[in-house]
Write a protein that holds these residues in place. Structure first.
Motif, PDB file in Angstrom:
ATOM      1  N   ARG A   1      14.462 -11.970   0.220  1.00  0.00           N
ATOM      2  CA  ARG A   1      14.313 -11.161   1.428  1.00  0.00           C
ATOM      3  C   ARG A   1      14.949 -11.826   2.650  1.00  0.00           C
ATOM      4  NH1 ARG A   1      10.083  -8.577   5.661  1.00  0.00           N
ATOM      5  NH2 ARG A   1       9.959 -10.705   6.368  1.00  0.00           N
TER       6      ARG A   1
ATOM      7  N   ASN B   1      -2.663  -9.840  11.002  1.00  0.00           N
ATOM      8  CA  ASN B   1      -1.950  -8.617  11.356  1.00  0.00           C
ATOM      9  C   ASN B   1      -1.428  -7.924  10.102  1.00  0.00           C
ATOM     10  OD1 ASN B   1      -2.184  -8.534  14.114  1.00  0.00           O
ATOM     11  ND2 ASN B   1      -0.384  -9.825  14.444  1.00  0.00           N
TER      12      ASN B   1
ATOM     13  N   CYS C   1       1.509  -7.699   8.667  1.00  0.00           N
ATOM     14  CA  CYS C   1       2.710  -6.888   8.747  1.00  0.00           C
ATOM     15  C   CYS C   1       3.187  -6.462   7.370  1.00  0.00           C
ATOM     16  CB  CYS C   1       3.813  -7.661   9.442  1.00  0.00           C
ATOM     17  SG  CYS C   1       3.415  -8.013  11.147  1.00  0.00           S
TER      18      CYS C   1
ATOM     19  N   GLY D   1      12.939  -5.560   6.614  1.00  0.00           N
ATOM     20  CA  GLY D   1      11.635  -5.836   7.190  1.00  0.00           C
ATOM     21  C   GLY D   1      10.576  -5.011   6.479  1.00  0.00           C
ATOM     22  N   SER D   2       9.323  -5.384   6.643  1.00  0.00           N
ATOM     23  CA  SER D   2       8.261  -4.618   5.970  1.00  0.00           C
ATOM     24  C   SER D   2       8.255  -3.163   6.401  1.00  0.00           C
ATOM     25  CB  SER D   2       6.892  -5.182   6.284  1.00  0.00           C
ATOM     26  OG  SER D   2       6.914  -6.562   6.283  1.00  0.00           O
TER      27      SER D   2
ATOM     28  N   TYR E   1       0.077   3.023  20.770  1.00  0.00           N
ATOM     29  CA  TYR E   1       0.417   1.881  19.935  1.00  0.00           C
ATOM     30  C   TYR E   1       1.463   2.332  18.943  1.00  0.00           C
ATOM     31  CZ  TYR E   1      -0.645  -2.687  17.769  1.00  0.00           C
ATOM     32  OH  TYR E   1      -0.595  -3.972  17.290  1.00  0.00           O
ATOM     33  N   LYS E   2       1.781   1.462  17.964  1.00  0.00           N
ATOM     34  CA  LYS E   2       2.830   1.840  17.016  1.00  0.00           C
ATOM     35  C   LYS E   2       2.436   3.061  16.176  1.00  0.00           C
ATOM     36  CE  LYS E   2       2.157  -2.192  14.723  1.00  0.00           C
ATOM     37  NZ  LYS E   2       2.174  -3.217  13.668  1.00  0.00           N
TER      38      LYS E   2
ATOM     39  N   LYS F   1       3.713   5.095  12.463  1.00  0.00           N
ATOM     40  CA  LYS F   1       4.616   5.014  11.313  1.00  0.00           C
ATOM     41  C   LYS F   1       4.543   6.253  10.437  1.00  0.00           C
ATOM     42  CE  LYS F   1       4.326   0.039  11.274  1.00  0.00           C
ATOM     43  NZ  LYS F   1       3.775  -1.179  10.711  1.00  0.00           N
TER      44      LYS F   1
ATOM     45  N   LYS G   1       5.714   7.445   6.661  1.00  0.00           N
ATOM     46  CA  LYS G   1       6.324   7.052   5.399  1.00  0.00           C
ATOM     47  C   LYS G   1       6.217   8.210   4.415  1.00  0.00           C
ATOM     48  CE  LYS G   1       5.547   2.100   5.930  1.00  0.00           C
ATOM     49  NZ  LYS G   1       6.796   1.751   6.597  1.00  0.00           N
TER      50      LYS G   1
ATOM     51  N   ARG H   1       0.196   2.240   4.490  1.00  0.00           N
ATOM     52  CA  ARG H   1       0.987   1.601   5.523  1.00  0.00           C
ATOM     53  C   ARG H   1       1.491   2.537   6.610  1.00  0.00           C
ATOM     54  NH1 ARG H   1       5.458  -2.202   3.461  1.00  0.00           N
ATOM     55  NH2 ARG H   1       6.502  -0.257   2.997  1.00  0.00           N
TER      56      ARG H   1
HETATM   57  C1  HEM Z   1       2.736  -9.236  18.916  1.00  0.00           C
HETATM   58  C2  HEM Z   1       2.265  -9.179  17.735  1.00  0.00           C
HETATM   59  C3  HEM Z   1       3.069  -8.706  16.579  1.00  0.00           C
HETATM   60  C4  HEM Z   1       4.336  -8.992  16.249  1.00  0.00           C
HETATM   61  C5  HEM Z   1       5.308  -9.903  16.941  1.00  0.00           C
HETATM   62  C6  HEM Z   1       4.595  -8.265  15.051  1.00  0.00           C
HETATM   63  C7  HEM Z   1       5.808  -8.284  14.427  1.00  0.00           C
HETATM   64  C8  HEM Z   1       6.077  -7.523  13.341  1.00  0.00           C
HETATM   65  C9  HEM Z   1       7.307  -7.542  12.656  1.00  0.00           C
HETATM   66  C10 HEM Z   1       8.475  -8.408  13.025  1.00  0.00           C
HETATM   67  C11 HEM Z   1       7.211  -6.671  11.641  1.00  0.00           C
HETATM   68  C12 HEM Z   1       8.233  -6.432  10.605  1.00  0.00           C
HETATM   69  C13 HEM Z   1       7.731  -7.409   9.645  1.00  0.00           C
HETATM   70  C14 HEM Z   1       8.655  -7.841   8.660  1.00  0.00           C
HETATM   71  O1  HEM Z   1       9.717  -7.265   8.564  1.00  0.00           O
HETATM   72  O2  HEM Z   1       8.335  -8.790   7.973  1.00  0.00           O
HETATM   73  C15 HEM Z   1       5.934  -6.081  11.678  1.00  0.00           C
HETATM   74  C16 HEM Z   1       5.469  -5.165  10.789  1.00  0.00           C
HETATM   75  C17 HEM Z   1       4.135  -4.798  10.715  1.00  0.00           C
HETATM   76  N1  HEM Z   1       3.168  -5.130  11.599  1.00  0.00           N
HETATM   77 FE1  HEM Z   1       3.332  -6.378  13.090  1.00  0.00          FE
HETATM   78  N2  HEM Z   1       3.518  -7.569  14.667  1.00  0.00           N
HETATM   79  C18 HEM Z   1       2.560  -7.811  15.594  1.00  0.00           C
HETATM   80  C19 HEM Z   1       1.315  -7.292  15.634  1.00  0.00           C
HETATM   81  C20 HEM Z   1       0.810  -6.498  14.641  1.00  0.00           C
HETATM   82  C21 HEM Z   1      -0.532  -5.993  14.661  1.00  0.00           C
HETATM   83  C22 HEM Z   1      -1.553  -6.238  15.745  1.00  0.00           C
HETATM   84  C23 HEM Z   1      -0.670  -5.285  13.520  1.00  0.00           C
HETATM   85  C24 HEM Z   1      -1.881  -4.559  13.007  1.00  0.00           C
HETATM   86  C25 HEM Z   1      -2.567  -3.746  13.721  1.00  0.00           C
HETATM   87  C26 HEM Z   1       0.568  -5.337  12.832  1.00  0.00           C
HETATM   88  C27 HEM Z   1       0.793  -4.713  11.658  1.00  0.00           C
HETATM   89  C28 HEM Z   1       1.999  -4.613  11.104  1.00  0.00           C
HETATM   90  C29 HEM Z   1       2.214  -3.931   9.878  1.00  0.00           C
HETATM   91  C30 HEM Z   1       1.161  -3.235   9.018  1.00  0.00           C
HETATM   92  C31 HEM Z   1       3.566  -4.051   9.635  1.00  0.00           C
HETATM   93  C32 HEM Z   1       4.285  -3.608   8.438  1.00  0.00           C
HETATM   94  C33 HEM Z   1       4.164  -2.200   8.313  1.00  0.00           C
HETATM   95  C34 HEM Z   1       4.884  -1.733   7.131  1.00  0.00           C
HETATM   96  O3  HEM Z   1       4.686  -2.254   6.060  1.00  0.00           O
HETATM   97  O4  HEM Z   1       5.672  -0.828   7.295  1.00  0.00           O
HETATM   98  N3  HEM Z   1       1.449  -6.092  13.523  1.00  0.00           N
HETATM   99  N4  HEM Z   1       5.246  -6.620  12.725  1.00  0.00           N
END
Ligand code: HEM
Ligand code: HEM
Ligand code: SF4
Ligand code: SF4
Ligand code: SF4
Ligand code: SF4
Lengths: 382, 437
Positions: free
Chosen positions: A71, A191, A193, B134-135, B212-213, B215, B217, B231
């Motif tokens: 990845r 979180n 992600c 990315g996820s 907030y965000k 999504k 899918k 997700r």
């Molecule tokens: C400032 C804080 C945060 C940053 C910088 C951040 C950053 C990111 C990034 C960069 C990704 C893409 C991840 C990847 O490609 O590996 C992502 C995805 C995601 N984030 Fe965050 N995140 C933050 C806060 C949160 C919070 C608070 C949650 C939960 C409520 C969250 C839940 C998720 C989820 C579930 C995904 C993936 C969703 C999917 O699978 O489509 N994140 N985030």
């Protein structure tokens, strides 16, 4: 090196500006055989690990070779994948949602050659560049997040933990001898992600210490009420403190007993960091799934409340993951997902068979839903 | 000679699984050699410094990235995530190391030439390191500096006909399974609807206007290969209403052992001869199947479309013809109040271009959530806080048994005043005529 302009004029940012055009149209990138038979596929078969054939109404066939990837990859590696695609697949390739790469061709012969070629490509130090596998009742590639390579809140690394788990389970990536598909995920903090909360086996980075307060800077860097409001357990309150030298400042006070180390306050306020070498580590969760097959989708459950970070190769984590997968593989019925197996035998048996210790940390104590996870019955196993 | 020694990371070069460390080191080397003579726009040793910084994290057991920072391209509130390291003196190459999210084509198909063009751009103006993907689904480019952001955007849009994805309190780039491109199970055109929604809602993708965000899918069938149910705030899952189509001759071929069950997914181990009774009929969760006298029958009204039988015998069984989608809402990861799975809102809805029926639901839900949602509250949390009935009300959807797993177990039922004859205002004096004080 000299700055090279793209044509963008910073004095007139709106000049010639193109925006909101969206992604490229996917049909531009479909291999012709897929475009021709779009929506007209009738069946598929996995011929050998990592090699699929799909058949269309028209009788056309397409062979797919699936390979794992880290990845986190460089343009160099992408270019190599592109070169393979040009050599065997008229220049088409695709990624899967689990970070595998797929190469498609219309002849079985070239699919086999492709498979051999991909398996022969290795990095200098010996790891595969494009290991073929990840199909059927196997452990497919791990979906994961960013970890120490690129995020500010992680409690563990993601690329490293994924590497060691996949090294450990490599045989299960290239073989199809699991009772059902096994989906593994790594998220480096709560979180999640990577949406770990529904995987057969999930590793989640976890902090164990409340935030450290940077009193000197806090009031200048953060909106105190916003940071306080972000705490889900009400562990934060406004306060004042005296710095060395006698200066009084407004700050935030933490009720340590209430903190669940979620890091949400840190997301709102950089003066509340919480990562820590001894405090941080990972949780192991098991038994989640998202497919509706046979049983309903379900969340993963915590099986191990804490494993310390042991970089670079996290030996304890690797051992525990392997053990869980081995016991599952030996005990579950054909088609039975890990969570369905654990539910059938009962969680008390799950812990016995996997030789994992059940501790008080595994009993839910977070708000209302906790109650529904306690046992209201005398039906249990000794 | 490597710029920084990495004794810990070096231990991740052994073992069979592709080593990201080997890849990073090789990429760093190529960047120094620069065989194509690229006029590099960000430091040449960016990858060396990334490795050095990561090694430091491996020693310290903690991250060395600072808290985000607001950067982006003009007019967009999403698509770029600011990133700065906390050791800029030691590792100047990654002092700024911003992430760029590039919107992915539905189904993640690429033509090599196009991918190479993107790589050229990223080698020239960025670090050359990526996440594929990315996820959330985007192509993720890891690491560039602030002055390059507009340049990257300009080249992407002008030369490559390609946009950024979403981040922040925005719509995130929608994602879908492989769908009709190559999957016989697809009950709807997941790629097409994904592409359509991505374009239709570009404004939401790039300009924060949500609490907030959010999504979307799209899974083509209940197997859920993009995990939409877990997700996405708005999960669209293909399904069908009529009979599963049965090819009896093919069923016999499975029984006779001529075709491997489950498309050969279990070939790595000897599970014994295929037993249709044990492996299909008895595992059918609704017990609506029979295999008698060499004939398979399914009582369609009882089938709840779990896909098991179809997965086991894909050459004999096919999804029905009356196809559409189910809509489920509100999935999220644990932060803040615990994880949520999406809950069923619309059991069946047509899913055909231009998808007006589905867009209507989307827009009603958004109107409500934008009005009622608190700052940083995901849709699932708003639904939980205000109640599923409220969601039905704002989407004009009739309550039905499909909406619940089971009816409520507590009788603390709220009534609206107009649901009770005579309403709630009563006269105490009338009451006292019958009841003494
Ligand atoms: C400032 C804080 C945060 C940053 C910088 C951040 C950053 C990111 C990034 C960069 C990704 C893409 C991840 C990847 O490609 O590996 C992502 C995805 C995601 N984030 Fe965050 N995140 C933050 C806060 C949160 C919070 C608070 C949650 C939960 C409520 C969250 C839940 C998720 C989820 C579930 C995904 C993936 C969703 C999917 O699978 O489509 N994140 N985030
Ligand atoms: C020919 C195309 C495909 C077919 C026929 C197919 C079939 C299936 C089946 C039968 C399931 C349900 C498994 C079970 O619960 O036992 C499933 C689930 C899933 N598949 Fe696929 N799949 C295909 C492509 C993919 C691809 C390319 C990926 C990504 C690498 C993928 C990712 C997933 C995921 C994430 C799940 C959900 C697993 C869970 O419940 O957690 N699928 N797929
Ligand atoms: S899971 Fe947490 S640490 Fe990992 S990338 Fe997401 S926000 Fe960052
Ligand atoms: S880490 Fe989480 S629980 Fe602890 S104080 Fe911060 S927001 Fe509250
Ligand atoms: S979700 Fe269904 S339609 Fe989509 S790829 Fe998976 S099995 Fe096929
Ligand atoms: S789809 Fe599931 S419920 Fe329906 S007949 Fe097949 S196994 Fe039974």
């Amino acid at each position: 090196m000299a700055f090279v302009s793209s044509g963008y004029n910073p004095d007139k940012p709106m000049e010639d500006r193109i925006s909101d055009i969206g992604p490229r149209f996917y049909k531009e990138f479909l291999p012709p055989v897929l475009e021709k038979n779009y929506g007209k596929w009738v069946s598929h078969e996995i011929l050998e690990p990592g090699l699929l054939v799909h058949e269309a109404e028209s009788g056309d066939k397409v062979y797919t070779v699936r390979v794992g990837s880290a990845r986190l990859i460089s343009t160099e590696l992408i270019r190599e994948a592109c070169a393979v695609a040009k050599q065997y697949c008229d220049g088409y390739l695709r990624w899967t949602t689990r970070n595998n790469i797929e190469f498609m061709t219309t002849s079985l012969e070239s699919a086999k050659a492709l498979k051999a070629d991909l398996n022969s490509r290795k990095f200098d130090k010996g790891s595969y560049k494009f290991p073929v596998g990840g199909t059927g009742a196997s452990v497919s590639n791990i979906v994961h997040t960013q970890g120490w390579i690129h995020c500010h809140t992680p409690a563990t690394d993601a690329s490293g933990t994924v590497k060691i788990i996949m090294d450990e389970l490599f045989e299960e990536f290239t073989n199809m001898r699991m009772p059902a598909i096994v989906r593994v995920a790594v998220a480096c903090c709560l979180n999640m992600c990577g949406a770990c909360h529904c995987s057969d086996l999930a590793v989640v980075g976890f902090h164990r210490k409340p935030p450290i307060i940077d009193h000197e800077y806090l009031d200048n860097m953060c909106e105190i009420p916003l940071a306080i409001a972000s705490c889900p357990t009400g562990a934060l309150k406004p306060g004042k403190t005296e710095l060395e030298g006698g200066k009084k400042v407004n700050t935030i006070l933490v009720n340590n007993d209430r903190c669940m180390y979620c890091g949400n306050c840190y997301t709102m306020c950089p003066s509340l960091p919480l990562s820590d070498k001894e405090g941080d580590g990972v949780i192991i969760m098991v038994g989640g799934k998202v497919s509706n097959r046979i049983s309903m989708p379900k969340f993963s459950k915590v099986a191990v409340a804490f494993i310390p970070n042991e970089p670079p190769r996290w030996p304890t984590l690797a051992k525990v993951c392997k053990k869980i997968i081995e016991v599952y593989a030996a005990e579950a019925n054909k088609y039975e997902r890990l969570g369905d197996w654990a539910e059938r035998i009962g969680w008390e048996s799950f812990f016995k068979k996997t030789e994992l210790e059940f501790t008080h940390h595994l009993i839910d104590d977070f708000r209302d839903p906790a109650y529904f996870t306690w046992r209201q019955s005398t039906n249990f196993k000794f | 000679m490597a710029k920084h020694p990495t004794p810990l990371l070096d231990q991740l070069e052994s073992g069979p699984w592709p080593s990201f460390v080997s890849d990073l080191k090789h990429a760093a080397e190529v960047r120094h050699k620069n065989p194509k003579g690229i006029e590099l726009q960000i430091p040449e040793d960016v990858i060396d410094d990334l490795l050095g910084l990561l090694e430091m994290s491996y020693e310290d057991g903690t991250t060395h990235w600072k808290h985000g920072g607001i950067v982006g391209v003009f007019g967009y509130g999403g698509g770029v995530i600011g990133r700065y390291c906390d050791q800029p003196e030691k590792f100047p190459g990654v002092a700024h190391f911003h992430t760029v999210r590039v919107a992915q084509p539905s189904g993640l198909f690429y033509k090599a030439e196009y991918m190479e063009e993107l790589c050229d751009l990223w080698d020239f103006r960025g670090s050359g390191m990526t996440n594929m993907h990315g996820s959330t689904g985007d192509i993720i480019w890891l690491g560039t500096t602030t002055p390059q952001l507009e340049e990257i955007f300009y080249e992407l849009t002008h030369k490559h006909n390609q946009d950024l994805g979403g981040s922040g309190s925005n719509l995130r780039t929608p994602a879908c399974c492989i769908g009709m491109s190559r999957c016989e199970f697809a009950c709807m055109d997941a790629q097409h609807i994904c592409h359509t929604f991505t374009n239709e809602y570009q404004d939401m993708l790039h300009r924060p206007q949500f609490p907030y965000k959010f999504k979307f899918k799209f899974d083509g069938c209940p197997n859920g290969c993009v995990a939409s149910i877990a997700r996405s705030d708005f999960s669209i899952i293909g399904t069908w209403k009529d009979d599963i189509k049965i090819d009896q001759a093919a069923v016999k071929a499975y029984v006779g052992g001529e075709i491997p069950p489950n498309a050969g997914a279990h070939a790595g181990r000897d599970w014994g001869k295929f037993d249709i009774q044990k492996e299909v009929i008895d595992l059918c969760p609704t017990k609506c199947m029979k295999y008698e006298g060499g004939k398979l029958t399914i009582e369609t009204a009882e089938c709840y479309r779990c896909m098991h039988c179809i997965n086991v015998m894909p050459k004999a069984l096919r999804v029905g013809d009356e196809r559409g989608a189910s809509i489920l809402l509100g999935a999220k990861a644990p932060i803040l109040d615990g994880a949520q799975m999406s809950s069923l809102l619309v059991p069946f809805i047509p899913c055909e271009d231009p998808y007006d029926e589905i867009k209507e639901v989307v827009e009603l839900v958004w109107d409500w959530w934008m009005e009622e949602g608190k700052n940083r509250e995901r849709l699932g949390e708003t639904i939980k806080r205000l109640g599923f009935q409220k969601l039905l009300e704002v989407t004009n959807i009739k309550p039905m048994a499909q909406h619940v797993r089971e009816p409520r177990t507590n009788p603390y039922i709220f009534w609206k005043e107009d649901e009770v004859p005579g309403g709630w205002s009563r006269d105490i004096n009338e009451y006292r005529k019958l009841h003494q004080r």
